[in-house]
Enzyme design. Sequence first.
Site, PDB file in Angstrom:
ATOM      1  CG  ASP A 197     -29.956 -15.858 -26.023  1.00  0.00           C
ATOM      2  OD1 ASP A 197     -31.348 -16.433 -26.164  1.00  0.00           O
ATOM      3  OD2 ASP A 197     -29.374 -16.055 -25.157  1.00  0.00           O
TER       4      ASP A 197
ATOM      5  CG  HIS B 233     -23.154 -20.936 -22.686  1.00  0.00           C
ATOM      6  ND1 HIS B 233     -22.988 -21.499 -21.635  1.00  0.00           N
ATOM      7  CD2 HIS B 233     -24.412 -20.402 -22.506  1.00  0.00           C
ATOM      8  CE1 HIS B 233     -24.305 -22.069 -21.059  1.00  0.00           C
ATOM      9  NE2 HIS B 233     -25.222 -21.286 -21.658  1.00  0.00           N
TER      10      HIS B 233
HETATM   11  N1  ACO Z   1     -17.972 -10.954 -26.407  1.00  0.00           N
HETATM   12  C1  ACO Z   1     -16.642 -10.325 -25.966  1.00  0.00           C
HETATM   13  N2  ACO Z   1     -15.714 -11.058 -25.393  1.00  0.00           N
HETATM   14  C2  ACO Z   1     -16.435 -11.848 -24.476  1.00  0.00           C
HETATM   15  C3  ACO Z   1     -17.989 -12.181 -24.615  1.00  0.00           C
HETATM   16  C4  ACO Z   1     -18.548 -11.839 -25.780  1.00  0.00           C
HETATM   17  N3  ACO Z   1     -19.890 -12.105 -25.915  1.00  0.00           N
HETATM   18  N4  ACO Z   1     -18.047 -13.336 -23.720  1.00  0.00           N
HETATM   19  C5  ACO Z   1     -17.006 -13.413 -22.842  1.00  0.00           C
HETATM   20  N5  ACO Z   1     -16.183 -12.537 -23.309  1.00  0.00           N
HETATM   21  C6  ACO Z   1     -14.657 -12.571 -22.777  1.00  0.00           C
HETATM   22  C7  ACO Z   1     -14.653 -11.851 -21.533  1.00  0.00           C
HETATM   23  O1  ACO Z   1     -14.518 -10.304 -21.634  1.00  0.00           O
HETATM   24  C8  ACO Z   1     -13.575 -12.140 -20.712  1.00  0.00           C
HETATM   25  O2  ACO Z   1     -12.582 -11.863 -21.278  1.00  0.00           O
HETATM   26  P1  ACO Z   1     -11.218 -11.561 -20.224  1.00  0.00           P
HETATM   27  O3  ACO Z   1     -10.843 -12.850 -19.772  1.00  0.00           O
HETATM   28  O4  ACO Z   1     -10.013 -11.401 -21.473  1.00  0.00           O
HETATM   29  O5  ACO Z   1     -11.198 -10.423 -19.431  1.00  0.00           O
HETATM   30  C9  ACO Z   1     -13.768 -13.826 -21.105  1.00  0.00           C
HETATM   31  O6  ACO Z   1     -14.396 -13.623 -22.413  1.00  0.00           O
HETATM   32  C10 ACO Z   1     -14.491 -14.594 -20.141  1.00  0.00           C
HETATM   33  O7  ACO Z   1     -15.885 -13.840 -19.979  1.00  0.00           O
HETATM   34  P2  ACO Z   1     -16.649 -13.887 -18.646  1.00  0.00           P
HETATM   35  O8  ACO Z   1     -17.662 -12.824 -18.541  1.00  0.00           O
HETATM   36  O9  ACO Z   1     -15.861 -14.111 -17.352  1.00  0.00           O
HETATM   37  O10 ACO Z   1     -17.317 -15.420 -18.715  1.00  0.00           O
HETATM   38  P3  ACO Z   1     -18.722 -15.773 -17.988  1.00  0.00           P
HETATM   39  O11 ACO Z   1     -18.764 -17.305 -18.180  1.00  0.00           O
HETATM   40  O12 ACO Z   1     -18.789 -15.266 -16.807  1.00  0.00           O
HETATM   41  O13 ACO Z   1     -19.816 -15.257 -18.969  1.00  0.00           O
HETATM   42  C11 ACO Z   1     -21.659 -14.701 -20.654  1.00  0.00           C
HETATM   43  C12 ACO Z   1     -20.651 -15.817 -19.773  1.00  0.00           C
HETATM   44  C13 ACO Z   1     -22.139 -13.862 -19.509  1.00  0.00           C
HETATM   45  C14 ACO Z   1     -22.404 -15.502 -21.253  1.00  0.00           C
HETATM   46  C15 ACO Z   1     -20.819 -13.902 -21.574  1.00  0.00           C
HETATM   47  O14 ACO Z   1     -20.026 -14.704 -22.583  1.00  0.00           O
HETATM   48  C16 ACO Z   1     -21.381 -12.752 -22.183  1.00  0.00           C
HETATM   49  O15 ACO Z   1     -21.502 -11.824 -21.609  1.00  0.00           O
HETATM   50  N6  ACO Z   1     -21.865 -13.053 -23.379  1.00  0.00           N
HETATM   51  C17 ACO Z   1     -22.817 -12.018 -24.199  1.00  0.00           C
HETATM   52  C18 ACO Z   1     -24.339 -12.398 -23.636  1.00  0.00           C
HETATM   53  C19 ACO Z   1     -24.720 -13.326 -24.321  1.00  0.00           C
HETATM   54  O16 ACO Z   1     -24.839 -13.901 -25.338  1.00  0.00           O
HETATM   55  N7  ACO Z   1     -25.664 -13.914 -22.962  1.00  0.00           N
HETATM   56  C20 ACO Z   1     -26.394 -15.140 -23.469  1.00  0.00           C
HETATM   57  C21 ACO Z   1     -25.794 -16.280 -22.645  1.00  0.00           C
HETATM   58  S1  ACO Z   1     -26.906 -17.897 -22.988  1.00  0.00           S
HETATM   59  C22 ACO Z   1     -28.033 -17.738 -22.154  1.00  0.00           C
HETATM   60  O17 ACO Z   1     -27.923 -17.117 -20.923  1.00  0.00           O
HETATM   61  C23 ACO Z   1     -29.535 -18.060 -22.435  1.00  0.00           C
END
Ligand code: ACO
Length: 426
Positions: free
Chosen positions: A361, A304
């Site tokens: 979720d 998140h």
């Molecule tokens: N699985 C694996 N790696 C992840 C995940 C995940 N679910 N989420 C983040 N990361 C990693 C990224 O690859 C990145 O790694 P790095 O720094 O080594 O390159 C690091 O964690 C940071 O990720 P970002 O994408 O920069 O974080 P951001 O805050 O932009 O994204 C998000 C947040 C979009 C929710 C992300 O965690 C994600 O894609 N999660 C999966 C989808 C999801 O469950 N979305 C629902 C969120 S809750 C809502 O909106 C209702």
Amino acid sequence: MTEYVKIIYGDKTIELPVITGTEGEKAVDISTLRRKTGLITLDPGYTNTGSCLSTITFMDGEKGILRYRGIPVDQLAEHSTFVETAYLLINGALPKRKELETFSGLLNDQSLVHEDMQNFYQNFPRASHPMGILSSMVGAMRSFYPALQIAEEEINITTTRLISKIRTMAAMSYKISRGHKVVYPRPDLSYCANFLNMMFDTPVKPYHIDGDIVRALNVFWILHADHEQNCSTTAVRVVGSGRVNLYASISAGIAALWGPLHGGANQAVIEMLQNMEKNGLSANDVIEKAKGKETSFRLMGFGHRVYKTYDPRAKIIKKMCDKVLSKLNIQDPLLALAKELEEAALKDNYFVEHDLYPNVDFYSGIILRALGIPTNMFTVMFAIGRLPGWIAQWKESMEDPDWKISRPRQVYMGKPERDYKPIDER
Ligand code: ACO
């Protein structure tokens, strides 16, 4: 006493004021930065940008705190109803008995959908995603329900109209997709009971309304009701900032919520668990794939932007899964897989180092499946829950005396000026 941040740029030193929020969070007000220095700020994805001052929702991502209008979400999940929480978010205070009666009465009065709108459903291709249909239907509402002349009436009626009709439209879309007769809302049923009845009652099998299941749906929607400046709420505020009507702004919010990185994650989680089950994948197989950077696959329902600890909503939903499944006497193998996946991820160094925990979720789809909601409608369920938050945020932005149209800047990195060439000289 106002605090200031000093910025030294070239031979200039300027001071920018620091704004302090109720809970001590601080922000530098950079609104005069360009005028004073010629600089703008650059923050792709707005990871470090506050877009507004708000009195609606407080989150602390490090401590896992979520409050609506100051009230912890776990207290609301325990004691409130979705309708009462919607009133709280939109009006700023819990309703007195009379106020709640009036609000519920308006929801009841507004629950029918214009019969002509039913024709729309027939014309969407069968395979259309329900979020696309919902976004279009809500946008179309302005044509069916033109603006009222008195501003306050317009807000109250439009608000209750949307909250009430979105539920009828969602159930109607499900019935039509199944080729079943539409079930109309009943004035004797509560908001959540009415939705379940409109979804599942049929002339050959009357729907039995169970108090525990109605309660579970109330909690599900309370937990989704607002989450400050997330992607879809920002979409609602940005679209609304052009002074467009509430229906069009909410329609944009629904479109933004659809994405799998946002509200669409609840559908993506179940699809990921189903894929594990079907292909005999272990928790470690999935985790290794999510850690690898070769594909864009991520562990859905994990991570998140704000929470760097367990999402407080996920904690409540996880507990509720066991309760709902046992009440309905369902043994869902996907729940066991989800728990296995969570346990393995929380022990894995990558997930620990990246502060990745289950979000709202991760477990919510298990409950929705148990209630009989089809997977492609999961994000519609999220949208119904989030609607009061979107409305409250839209209303707050409209009432803001310092309101401005949303219009970020950019740093242009394209070609410098060059002359147009006739087609034969290119
Ligand atoms: N699985 C694996 N790696 C992840 C995940 C995940 N679910 N989420 C983040 N990361 C990693 C990224 O690859 C990145 O790694 P790095 O720094 O080594 O390159 C690091 O964690 C940071 O990720 P970002 O994408 O920069 O974080 P951001 O805050 O932009 O994204 C998000 C947040 C979009 C929710 C992300 O965690 C994600 O894609 N999660 C999966 C989808 C999801 O469950 N979305 C629902 C969120 S809750 C809502 O909106 C209702």
